[in-house]
Design a protein around this motif. Sequence first.
Motif, PDB file in Angstrom:
ATOM      1  N   TYR A 151       0.828  -1.209   0.000  1.00  0.00           N
ATOM      2  CA  TYR A 151       0.000   0.000   0.000  1.00  0.00           C
ATOM      3  C   TYR A 151       0.861   1.258   0.000  1.00  0.00           C
ATOM      4  N   SER A 168       1.140   2.606  -3.410  1.00  0.00           N
ATOM      5  CA  SER A 168      -0.041   3.387  -3.768  1.00  0.00           C
ATOM      6  C   SER A 168      -0.011   4.759  -3.122  1.00  0.00           C
ATOM      7  N   MET A 169       0.379   4.799  -1.854  1.00  0.00           N
ATOM      8  CA  MET A 169       0.437   6.087  -1.167  1.00  0.00           C
ATOM      9  C   MET A 169       1.579   6.947  -1.699  1.00  0.00           C
ATOM     10  N   THR A 179      -6.997   6.127  -4.531  1.00  0.00           N
ATOM     11  CA  THR A 179      -6.246   6.196  -3.278  1.00  0.00           C
ATOM     12  C   THR A 179      -6.941   7.079  -2.240  1.00  0.00           C
ATOM     13  N   ARG A 228      -9.410   8.422   0.786  1.00  0.00           N
ATOM     14  CA  ARG A 228      -9.766   7.921   2.120  1.00  0.00           C
ATOM     15  C   ARG A 228     -11.028   7.077   2.063  1.00  0.00           C
ATOM     16  N   CYS A 279     -12.220   5.163  -0.362  1.00  0.00           N
ATOM     17  CA  CYS A 279     -11.966   3.823  -0.892  1.00  0.00           C
ATOM     18  C   CYS A 279     -11.136   2.997   0.081  1.00  0.00           C
ATOM     19  N   LEU A 280     -10.173   3.626   0.736  1.00  0.00           N
ATOM     20  CA  LEU A 280      -9.356   2.894   1.700  1.00  0.00           C
ATOM     21  C   LEU A 280     -10.199   2.417   2.877  1.00  0.00           C
ATOM     22  N   GLU A 281     -11.104   3.251   3.349  1.00  0.00           N
ATOM     23  CA  GLU A 281     -11.988   2.840   4.447  1.00  0.00           C
ATOM     24  C   GLU A 281     -12.897   1.692   4.023  1.00  0.00           C
ATOM     25  N   ALA A 298     -12.113  -0.566   1.777  1.00  0.00           N
ATOM     26  CA  ALA A 298     -11.251  -1.750   1.717  1.00  0.00           C
ATOM     27  C   ALA A 298     -10.969  -2.304   3.101  1.00  0.00           C
ATOM     28  N   MET A 299     -10.832  -1.427   4.083  1.00  0.00           N
ATOM     29  CA  MET A 299     -10.572  -1.885   5.453  1.00  0.00           C
ATOM     30  C   MET A 299     -11.790  -2.586   6.047  1.00  0.00           C
TER      31      MET A 299
END
Length: 314
Positions: free
Chosen positions: A47, A50-51, A145, A147, A149-151, A153-154
């Motif tokens: 990740y 990506s970041m 990338t 927030r 979408c990341l949330e 995915a989590m």
Amino acid sequence: MLTIKVITGSNLDSYSAMAAEAPVVLAPTDDELLQAQADLWRHGLCYLTSMGLQCAVKLGIATAIHRAGGASSLPDLITTLSLPASKLPFLRRLMRLLVYSGIFAADDAAAMTGTYRLTPLSCLLVDDGVVGSHPSQVPLVHSMTSRLCLEAAMGLAEWFKKDHLPSLSAAALPSPFEEVHGVSPFDGSMANLDPEADIMFNEALAAHDNSGFSTVLVLHHWSDEDCVKILAQCKKAIPTREAGGKVIIIDIVIGSAPGHVLEAELLMDVGMMLVTKGRQRDENDWRDLFKKAGFSDYKIVKKLGARGVFEVYR
């Protein structure tokens, strides 16, 4: 305490039979375990690539290199981007990863002391409009990338565990994104939650769908049921194959190429699962859709990287 099991003649036969049926598990060698540890680091920390990509886009590194004529040194980047001089060694470390990942190129990839150049990938990250025939993909990076979408995915594991109503079809199930945020990125409901994010997602969709193609039918945002309905309407609008009728579809075909292209296709598929009700499809999946929509035949006339160009006939 050490326990020893004594095998006597009376139970030796049954023990032997059990041993013969048991699967043989070979313990990894030390070298294999060392490689596995490195692979675990790579998967667990990927990740950061990506970041790092997101950071490069936000800083405008690709645009700065482009405006410098296609090559720029590290000190020049620090100056152009108005970054503190103290961040130079840290920028070097970030660029080392991005060069290794193929996002940028460097004259001396090992020492990282030369100039940095654009690659075909980072040409897509220049925000001065169109480079070559492709529009900037910066909005897509911001979206992928983000927030939100990341949330989502989590929350993937919890989404899998949740027992949704048995009566719901696969098409009716909320995506993990909807489960976490209560809205969908592309149906207009995002505007109520976060107007800026709504603009971002729609700009990303436009950047993706207009990647060198002026008019296309992009179907991966839709469920199988919806795709069949769309294709059935398309079938009604065209003449027979003998009369020159055909529907042209340009979309991802999983398995169209090995290596990094296949990995990209699989990542895009899980990405679609994360934020939409759509999916990426292999050729068998496409064939089933065409058949259900009533088409008689199809062929893939061209491969465009991860995409295939389909001609579908009545």
